[in-house]
Design a protein around this motif. Structure first.
Motif, short mmCIF file in Angstrom:
data_model
loop_
_atom_site.label_atom_id
_atom_site.label_comp_id
_atom_site.label_asym_id
_atom_site.label_seq_id
_atom_site.Cartn_x
_atom_site.Cartn_y
_atom_site.Cartn_z
N PRO A 195 0.82 -1.22 0.00
CA PRO A 195 0.00 0.00 0.00
C PRO A 195 0.85 1.27 0.00
N VAL A 196 1.95 1.26 0.74
CA VAL A 196 2.84 2.42 0.76
C VAL A 196 3.51 2.60 -0.59
N LEU A 197 3.88 1.51 -1.22
CA LEU A 197 4.48 1.56 -2.56
C LEU A 197 3.50 2.19 -3.55
N ILE A 198 2.25 1.76 -3.51
CA ILE A 198 1.23 2.28 -4.45
C ILE A 198 0.94 3.75 -4.17
N ILE A 199 0.86 4.11 -2.89
CA ILE A 199 0.61 5.52 -2.54
C ILE A 199 1.75 6.40 -3.03
N THR A 200 2.97 5.93 -2.89
CA THR A 200 4.13 6.71 -3.36
C THR A 200 4.11 6.86 -4.87
N LEU A 201 3.79 5.79 -5.60
CA LEU A 201 3.68 5.87 -7.06
C LEU A 201 2.61 6.87 -7.47
N GLU A 202 1.46 6.79 -6.83
CA GLU A 202 0.37 7.71 -7.18
C GLU A 202 0.72 9.15 -6.84
N PHE A 203 1.35 9.36 -5.69
CA PHE A 203 1.72 10.72 -5.30
C PHE A 203 2.72 11.33 -6.29
N TYR A 204 3.67 10.54 -6.73
CA TYR A 204 4.69 11.03 -7.66
C TYR A 204 4.07 11.46 -8.99
N PHE A 205 3.09 10.68 -9.48
CA PHE A 205 2.53 10.96 -10.80
C PHE A 205 1.28 11.85 -10.74
#
Length: 140
Positions: free
Chosen positions: A7-17
């Motif tokens: 979940p943290v990985l996905i949140i970081t990906l979404e935040f970056y893009f």
């Protein structure tokens, strides 16, 4: 063995893009994502979990897993943005090469017609081939 928190990985990906920024400001987005998602998100989630459920025990291993998941997401994001940047650079180079070859073809057409002023860089009022419209401000 260290578990990566997806979940943290996905949140970081979404935040970056989330940010639709030009390539020049990607460095700022990297730092912003690192500070907000990796540091504040990983530590903040553990603190919030303790506030919401006081019976929950503070776990540094959980913070480590959150940080690693966020760093992995940030690494994937940076790698993908570098890939996109390289692809855009190749496309610009290809476009410039096509435009330059078109200009050379136009110069060859003009030289075949016998007008050497374009090749010599002189401005004789006729610097484009016949199929282009040459409108200048003085015409208005």
């Amino acid at each position: 063995m260290v578990k990566v928190r997806y979940p943290v990985l996905i949140i970081t990906l979404e935040f970056y893009f989330i940010f639709d920024a030009p390539f020049k400001s990607l460095k700022i987005i990297r730092y912003l994502t690192f500070v907000i998602c990796t540091l504040a998100g990983s530590l903040g989630s553990e603190i919030l979990q303790h506030i919401v459920n006081p019976a929950r025990v503070f776990d540094p291993y959980d913070i480590l897993c959150n940080v690693l998941g966020s760093l992995l997401g940030l690494g994937i994001s940076i790698t993908y943005s570098h890939y996109k940047k390289g692809k855009a650079k190749k496309e610009r180079f290809r476009y410039n090469r096509l435009m330059n070859s078109d200009l050379r073809a136009v110069e060859e057409i003009v030289l075949e017609e016998g007008d050497c002023s374009v090749a010599n860089g002189e401005n004789s009022g006729r610097s484009t081939p016949n199929d282009y419209v040459n409108i200048q401000m003085k015409d208005f």
